[in-house]
Design a protein around this motif. Structure first.
Motif, PDB file in Angstrom:
ATOM      1  N   UNK A  63       8.463   2.009 -15.869  1.00  0.00           N
ATOM      2  CA  UNK A  63       8.697   0.483 -16.049  1.00  0.00           C
ATOM      3  C   UNK A  63       8.914  -0.269 -14.870  1.00  0.00           C
ATOM      4  N   UNK A  64       9.876   0.264 -14.257  1.00  0.00           N
ATOM      5  CA  UNK A  64      10.602  -0.196 -12.956  1.00  0.00           C
ATOM      6  C   UNK A  64       9.501  -0.095 -12.020  1.00  0.00           C
ATOM      7  N   UNK A  65       8.780   1.078 -11.697  1.00  0.00           N
ATOM      8  CA  UNK A  65       7.910   0.900 -10.582  1.00  0.00           C
ATOM      9  C   UNK A  65       6.800   0.071 -10.942  1.00  0.00           C
ATOM     10  N   UNK A  66       6.450  -0.373 -11.987  1.00  0.00           N
ATOM     11  CA  UNK A  66       5.110  -1.141 -12.207  1.00  0.00           C
ATOM     12  C   UNK A  66       5.768  -2.539 -12.019  1.00  0.00           C
ATOM     13  N   UNK A  67       7.007  -2.943 -12.280  1.00  0.00           N
ATOM     14  CA  UNK A  67       7.452  -4.134 -11.975  1.00  0.00           C
ATOM     15  C   UNK A  67       7.593  -4.436 -10.412  1.00  0.00           C
TER      16      UNK A  67
ATOM     17  N   UNK B 239       0.799  -1.339  -0.154  1.00  0.00           N
ATOM     18  CA  UNK B 239       0.054  -0.067  -0.055  1.00  0.00           C
ATOM     19  C   UNK B 239       0.721   1.310   0.029  1.00  0.00           C
ATOM     20  N   UNK B 240       2.000   1.203   0.584  1.00  0.00           N
ATOM     21  CA  UNK B 240       3.025   2.308   0.521  1.00  0.00           C
ATOM     22  C   UNK B 240       3.319   2.567  -0.845  1.00  0.00           C
ATOM     23  N   UNK B 241       3.581   1.578  -1.605  1.00  0.00           N
ATOM     24  CA  UNK B 241       4.254   1.638  -3.052  1.00  0.00           C
ATOM     25  C   UNK B 241       3.401   2.190  -3.874  1.00  0.00           C
ATOM     26  N   UNK B 242       2.089   2.006  -3.775  1.00  0.00           N
ATOM     27  CA  UNK B 242       0.674   2.051  -4.497  1.00  0.00           C
ATOM     28  C   UNK B 242       0.798   3.845  -5.310  1.00  0.00           C
ATOM     29  N   UNK B 243       0.812   4.658  -4.004  1.00  0.00           N
ATOM     30  CA  UNK B 243       0.621   6.097  -4.389  1.00  0.00           C
ATOM     31  C   UNK B 243       1.733   6.423  -5.519  1.00  0.00           C
ATOM     32  N   UNK B 244       2.863   6.030  -5.372  1.00  0.00           N
ATOM     33  CA  UNK B 244       3.993   6.620  -6.266  1.00  0.00           C
ATOM     34  C   UNK B 244       3.695   5.870  -7.635  1.00  0.00           C
TER      35      UNK B 244
ATOM     36  N   UNK C 101       0.833   5.086  -8.977  1.00  0.00           N
ATOM     37  CA  UNK C 101      -0.340   5.659  -9.442  1.00  0.00           C
ATOM     38  C   UNK C 101       0.192   6.859  -9.978  1.00  0.00           C
ATOM     39  N   UNK C 102       0.839   7.800  -9.274  1.00  0.00           N
ATOM     40  CA  UNK C 102       1.332   9.062  -9.698  1.00  0.00           C
ATOM     41  C   UNK C 102       2.195   9.011 -10.955  1.00  0.00           C
ATOM     42  N   UNK C 103       3.267   8.064 -11.054  1.00  0.00           N
ATOM     43  CA  UNK C 103       4.186   7.861 -11.991  1.00  0.00           C
ATOM     44  C   UNK C 103       3.407   7.592 -13.351  1.00  0.00           C
ATOM     45  N   UNK C 104       2.400   6.623 -13.165  1.00  0.00           N
ATOM     46  CA  UNK C 104       1.618   5.998 -14.354  1.00  0.00           C
ATOM     47  C   UNK C 104       0.839   7.265 -14.759  1.00  0.00           C
ATOM     48  N   UNK C 105       0.192   8.290 -14.047  1.00  0.00           N
ATOM     49  CA  UNK C 105      -0.597   9.531 -14.555  1.00  0.00           C
ATOM     50  C   UNK C 105       0.361  10.372 -15.329  1.00  0.00           C
ATOM     51  N   UNK C 106       1.661  10.333 -14.643  1.00  0.00           N
ATOM     52  CA  UNK C 106       2.734  11.406 -15.230  1.00  0.00           C
ATOM     53  C   UNK C 106       3.058  10.900 -16.679  1.00  0.00           C
ATOM     54  N   UNK C 107       3.366   9.399 -16.733  1.00  0.00           N
ATOM     55  CA  UNK C 107       3.634   8.916 -18.156  1.00  0.00           C
ATOM     56  C   UNK C 107       2.451   8.969 -19.115  1.00  0.00           C
ATOM     57  N   UNK C 108       1.452   8.864 -18.584  1.00  0.00           N
ATOM     58  CA  UNK C 108       0.149   8.878 -19.730  1.00  0.00           C
ATOM     59  C   UNK C 108       0.212  10.310 -20.062  1.00  0.00           C
TER      60      UNK C 108
END
Length: 288
Positions: free
Chosen positions: A225-229, A40-45, A47-54
């Motif tokens: 990509x690294x954050x998703x993995x 749960x601590x890793x989810x906000x980061x 989600x945020x980097x996913x939005x920025x990449x999009x």
């Protein structure tokens, strides 16, 4: 009373097994809470980097990163995330079954595959089915570290950037809740997939880049990509401890049921032996 002695031995054996499964259940419950907090601590980061990449994929069309381009290569890459240990129910079986179905689908289309195994169970399975394993990492322990994951995964990322493979898929077990975990096989590359399209916002705006757009986007998409993995590994570890706790609780309950049944059989056998001895005594006294 040879039969009774044998049953007593079985009861003792099952009781010892019950103690082990109960201890494993308690350990898994403790580790589960820590793994869930980490996930749960890793989810906000993530989600945020996913939005920025999009947003980047929509906002800066003059520069297109290699991760956002598709190619016509006849090879696909798979990152398979499993556990290092067993005794966690059908969790690994479910995700490996989903991977097998996707591999067969690609093979029917004439696409070969290269795989990266994260976890000992996935590595053993991929070797047994004859898949091409280009790299692997095992022994992550209870805490995943990104520096251990980057090296093996970078093999597929570099191959995609060079145009040697046409896509990278990520397979892992997504944590839903303590009683439910879902096997997921999602497309990681190219980033211009349907998943990333869904993340895009309706607003047309851009960022201010320092020093320039290419340098920022190159670094950011690799981190993306690294954050998703990393998030997939964290989800998988939380799922592992939850599944193990549930499996060990079921094993403990089953052991209690078996002990109850064995004690019932033992008591019946003992009572039958006592009744037989009494009948022999009475028959002997009557004969005298």
């Amino acid at each position: 009373m040879a039969a009774g002695k044998e049953i007593r031995g079985k009861i003792k054996s099952v009781e010892n097994t019950k103690k082990i499964t109960k201890a494993m259940e308690m350990v898994a419950a403790s580790k589960m809470r820590k793994a869930q907090d980490r996930m749960r601590a890793a989810r906000p980061y993530s989600e945020k980097i996913r939005n920025i990449a999009a947003n980047l994929g929509q906002a800066n069309p003059e520069y297109v990163h290699p991760f956002m381009k598709s190619n016509d290569a006849k090879t696909a890459g798979f990152i398979v995330v499993t556990t290092d240990k067993g005794l966690c129910g059908g969790m690994n079986t479910n995700v490996l079954r989903a991977v097998t179905a996707k591999l067969r689908e690609l093979q029917s289309q004439g696409v070969s595959t290269q795989t990266v195994a994260i976890g000992n169970k996935g590595l053993g399975f991929l070797n047994r089915v004859g898949a091409q394993v280009v790299s692997h990492v095992t022994g992550l322990g209870d805490t995943p570290h990104l520096d251990k994951l980057i090296g093996p995964v970078k093999v597929l990322l570099d191959a995609y950037a060079e145009g040697k493979i046409n896509g990278v898929y990520l397979a892992y077990t997504k944590f839903i809740n303590t009683m439910k975990q879902e096997s997921v096989v999602e497309q990681l590359l190219p980033l211009s997939s349907e998943k990333m399209q869904a993340e895009k916002t309706e607003h047309g705006w851009d960022y201010i880049y320092e020093p320039d757009a290419q340098s920022v986007i190159d670094d950011l998409l690799v981190r993306y990509v690294e954050s998703l993995i990393y998030q997939a590994v964290a989800e998988n570890m939380a799922s592992e401890q939850s599944a193990r706790m549930v499996a060990m609780k079921a094993a403990t309950d089953n052991a209690g049921n078996v002990i109850g049944e064995l004690k019932l059989v033992y008591n019946k056998t003992r009572q039958a032996a006592i009744t037989k001895e009494l009948s022999e005594i009475v028959a002997g006294a009557a004969a005298v």
